[in-house]
Scaffold this motif. Sequence first.
Motif, short mmCIF file in Angstrom:
data_model
loop_
_atom_site.label_atom_id
_atom_site.label_comp_id
_atom_site.label_asym_id
_atom_site.label_seq_id
_atom_site.Cartn_x
_atom_site.Cartn_y
_atom_site.Cartn_z
N PHE A 383 -19.45 -26.49 -15.03
CA PHE A 383 -20.26 -26.58 -13.90
C PHE A 383 -19.42 -26.79 -12.43
O PHE A 383 -19.40 -26.03 -11.60
CB PHE A 383 -21.23 -27.62 -13.98
N GLY A 384 -18.51 -28.06 -12.83
CA GLY A 384 -17.70 -28.31 -11.84
C GLY A 384 -16.68 -27.43 -11.22
O GLY A 384 -16.33 -26.79 -10.30
N TYR A 385 -15.52 -27.06 -12.33
CA TYR A 385 -14.75 -26.45 -12.01
C TYR A 385 -14.74 -24.89 -11.92
O TYR A 385 -14.14 -24.31 -10.90
CB TYR A 385 -13.39 -26.59 -12.95
N ALA A 386 -15.68 -24.28 -12.53
CA ALA A 386 -16.13 -22.97 -12.67
C ALA A 386 -16.94 -22.64 -11.53
O ALA A 386 -16.85 -21.57 -10.93
CB ALA A 386 -16.44 -22.60 -13.88
N VAL A 387 -17.92 -23.25 -11.25
CA VAL A 387 -19.14 -23.11 -10.25
C VAL A 387 -19.29 -23.74 -9.00
O VAL A 387 -19.42 -23.02 -8.19
CB VAL A 387 -20.43 -23.45 -11.01
N GLY A 388 -18.45 -24.86 -8.78
CA GLY A 388 -18.55 -25.50 -7.65
C GLY A 388 -17.77 -24.75 -6.24
O GLY A 388 -18.41 -24.47 -5.40
N PRO A 389 -16.63 -24.57 -6.58
CA PRO A 389 -15.79 -23.71 -5.66
C PRO A 389 -16.41 -22.27 -5.32
O PRO A 389 -16.48 -21.84 -4.03
CB PRO A 389 -14.42 -23.47 -6.13
N VAL A 390 -17.02 -21.78 -6.06
CA VAL A 390 -17.67 -20.32 -5.91
C VAL A 390 -19.02 -20.45 -5.40
O VAL A 390 -19.22 -19.64 -4.51
CB VAL A 390 -17.95 -19.61 -7.32
N THR A 391 -19.76 -21.36 -5.44
CA THR A 391 -20.87 -21.85 -4.93
C THR A 391 -20.89 -21.86 -3.36
O THR A 391 -21.60 -21.47 -2.48
CB THR A 391 -21.77 -22.99 -5.50
N VAL A 392 -19.50 -22.48 -3.04
CA VAL A 392 -19.42 -22.92 -1.76
C VAL A 392 -19.06 -21.60 -0.85
O VAL A 392 -19.53 -21.20 0.19
CB VAL A 392 -17.83 -23.71 -1.62
N VAL A 393 -18.26 -20.62 -1.51
CA VAL A 393 -17.91 -19.34 -0.94
C VAL A 393 -19.16 -18.56 -0.91
O VAL A 393 -19.56 -17.77 0.35
CB VAL A 393 -16.97 -18.58 -1.96
N GLU A 394 -20.10 -18.55 -1.81
CA GLU A 394 -21.32 -17.67 -1.69
C GLU A 394 -22.26 -18.22 -0.59
O GLU A 394 -22.82 -17.36 0.19
CB GLU A 394 -22.07 -17.76 -3.01
N PHE A 395 -22.28 -19.42 -0.32
CA PHE A 395 -23.06 -20.29 0.57
C PHE A 395 -22.58 -19.80 1.98
O PHE A 395 -23.17 -19.43 3.15
CB PHE A 395 -23.46 -21.77 0.64
N SER A 396 -21.23 -19.87 2.05
CA SER A 396 -20.43 -19.56 3.34
C SER A 396 -20.70 -17.85 3.68
O SER A 396 -20.52 -17.77 5.13
CB SER A 396 -19.18 -19.74 3.28
N ARG A 397 -21.18 -17.15 3.02
CA ARG A 397 -21.27 -15.89 3.61
C ARG A 397 -22.45 -15.69 4.52
O ARG A 397 -22.47 -14.46 5.27
CB ARG A 397 -21.74 -14.88 2.12
N PHE A 398 -23.49 -16.53 4.45
CA PHE A 398 -24.45 -16.61 5.43
C PHE A 398 -24.17 -16.82 6.85
O PHE A 398 -24.81 -16.56 7.76
CB PHE A 398 -25.62 -17.68 4.89
N TRP A 399 -22.71 -17.41 6.99
CA TRP A 399 -22.29 -17.67 8.66
C TRP A 399 -21.15 -16.96 8.80
O TRP A 399 -20.08 -17.31 7.80
CB TRP A 399 -22.43 -19.28 8.59
N PRO A 400 -20.88 -16.53 9.92
CA PRO A 400 -19.63 -15.73 10.07
C PRO A 400 -18.98 -16.78 10.88
O PRO A 400 -19.24 -17.90 11.40
CB PRO A 400 -20.10 -14.49 11.26
N GLY A 401 -17.63 -16.40 11.18
CA GLY A 401 -16.74 -17.39 11.90
C GLY A 401 -16.09 -18.49 10.91
O GLY A 401 -16.16 -18.51 9.87
N PRO A 402 -15.24 -19.06 11.80
CA PRO A 402 -14.26 -20.11 11.12
C PRO A 402 -15.04 -21.35 10.47
O PRO A 402 -14.65 -22.21 9.59
CB PRO A 402 -13.39 -20.53 12.03
N ALA A 403 -16.34 -21.57 10.92
CA ALA A 403 -16.83 -22.74 10.57
C ALA A 403 -17.84 -22.46 9.30
O ALA A 403 -18.83 -23.04 8.79
CB ALA A 403 -18.05 -23.14 11.69
N ALA A 404 -17.81 -21.13 8.72
CA ALA A 404 -18.59 -20.83 7.67
C ALA A 404 -18.29 -21.65 6.34
O ALA A 404 -19.25 -21.64 5.65
CB ALA A 404 -18.20 -19.34 7.21
N LEU A 405 -16.80 -21.86 6.04
CA LEU A 405 -16.55 -22.87 5.04
C LEU A 405 -17.37 -24.07 5.18
O LEU A 405 -17.82 -25.03 4.07
CB LEU A 405 -15.42 -23.00 4.80
#
Length: 439
Positions: A383-405
């Motif tokens: 869950f942590g190593y495999a899912v956590g970083p990917v989840t952040v990227v998927e959520f960030s797609r909803f916001w454009p620009g440098p603040a997306a992350l």
Amino acid sequence: MATHSRDRVEVAAMSTRQAWYIVILLTILYALSFTDRLLLALLAQPVASALSLSDGQLALLLGAGFAVVYALSGVPIADRIDRDDRVRIVVLGVATWSGMTIGSAFATDFWTLLIMRAGVALGEAVLTPAAVSLIGDLFPRDKRAVPTAVYGSMGSIMSTGAFIIGGAALGLSGKLEAAAGMAAWQLTFILLGVPGLLFSVLILMTVRDPRHVPSGTGSPVAATGFADMMSYLRRHWTFYLPFYAGLGLITMVSMGTISWMPTLIVRNFGESAANAGFLVGSAGLTAGVLSTIFWPWLAQNFARRGRTDGTIVGLMASSILATVALVGGLGLGGLPLVLTAFFLAMVGLASVAVLGPLALQFFGPRPIRARLTSLFILATALFGYAVGPVTVVEFSRFWPGPAALTYGVVLNAAMAGTLAAVAFALCARASRSMAAQDN
């Protein structure tokens, strides 16, 4: 009779010294395991250039290529740990990951390096289940918090400290590469793989499994089969299901935050990658040390008051702290405030490395303690190593620009952190009605 009593006192004193000697060796091995585990991240660029690796191949080597083997191999390995000589199994594991680290220096392409990474993961999957099982046998229940914290502290300290050691080894290798006729990255793999081999020999020569040391204080514990373990988990599912779910969820927050925090600082505040890494590493290292002192102290205070759920309450409180800090602090604007929020979050997130194993030592029956710890690794790795970083990227797609992350990290923390706190609350409730296991 008097002589017999005096002999028992001397044996107890010797056992205490030997117990701490074993804990120190296990702690050093844990530090070495993180150094070897994270070394490829430090050497990613020169290794990718030398072996013509794509970004996708490098990502697989750094992530799933290690995490999947590390997580899935832990359960069958832990079954042997619960049944056989734990010291010999640790020696075999250390020799395996150290040898594979050295072997990485001679990788010629993606596939050979992937095999080496899998070997490192396989060897390292031995250590923590064996260490938790050993510490549980070496110390009585009311004395386990400190040695467990000493061992677990390496998980927090070396998550950033490994880069310092690796950087020093890389610097030394750069001075030796001309004379050695090898690239600096190859020499670095060798330099950091050799210490593990030396320590494996030292352990084999100086440590015995306490199961096989005659003490006159008890009888050997009978091996418990897989069916017995599953029966136990079914009886206590209201405790273990939310416990492992909470650990996986809070590790999603941890890895999602740590993986992207340097990049977040670079994009939002214009810092260089080197300086962002230093800022994140310094805050994380300090928070990790503080966390490994504070949370076991809190759990012990609960225990002194007759509360058996101190470790679980600590995990719930640390989940809430991390969630509130990240959700409320990352969007404040200024870099000092963002770093403060990250520091507070890491004080909470680093608790998992100590309180998770300590809870299993307290609640888990001795004959299956290593296997219960392997499930802890399974939950946090997948869950942590495999899912956590990917989840952040998927959520960030909803916001454009440098603040997306920033939004990605915040949403990941809000979702997974809140669910983790709820899971630990359910676990704490179940723990009060579950009879503590006498080991």
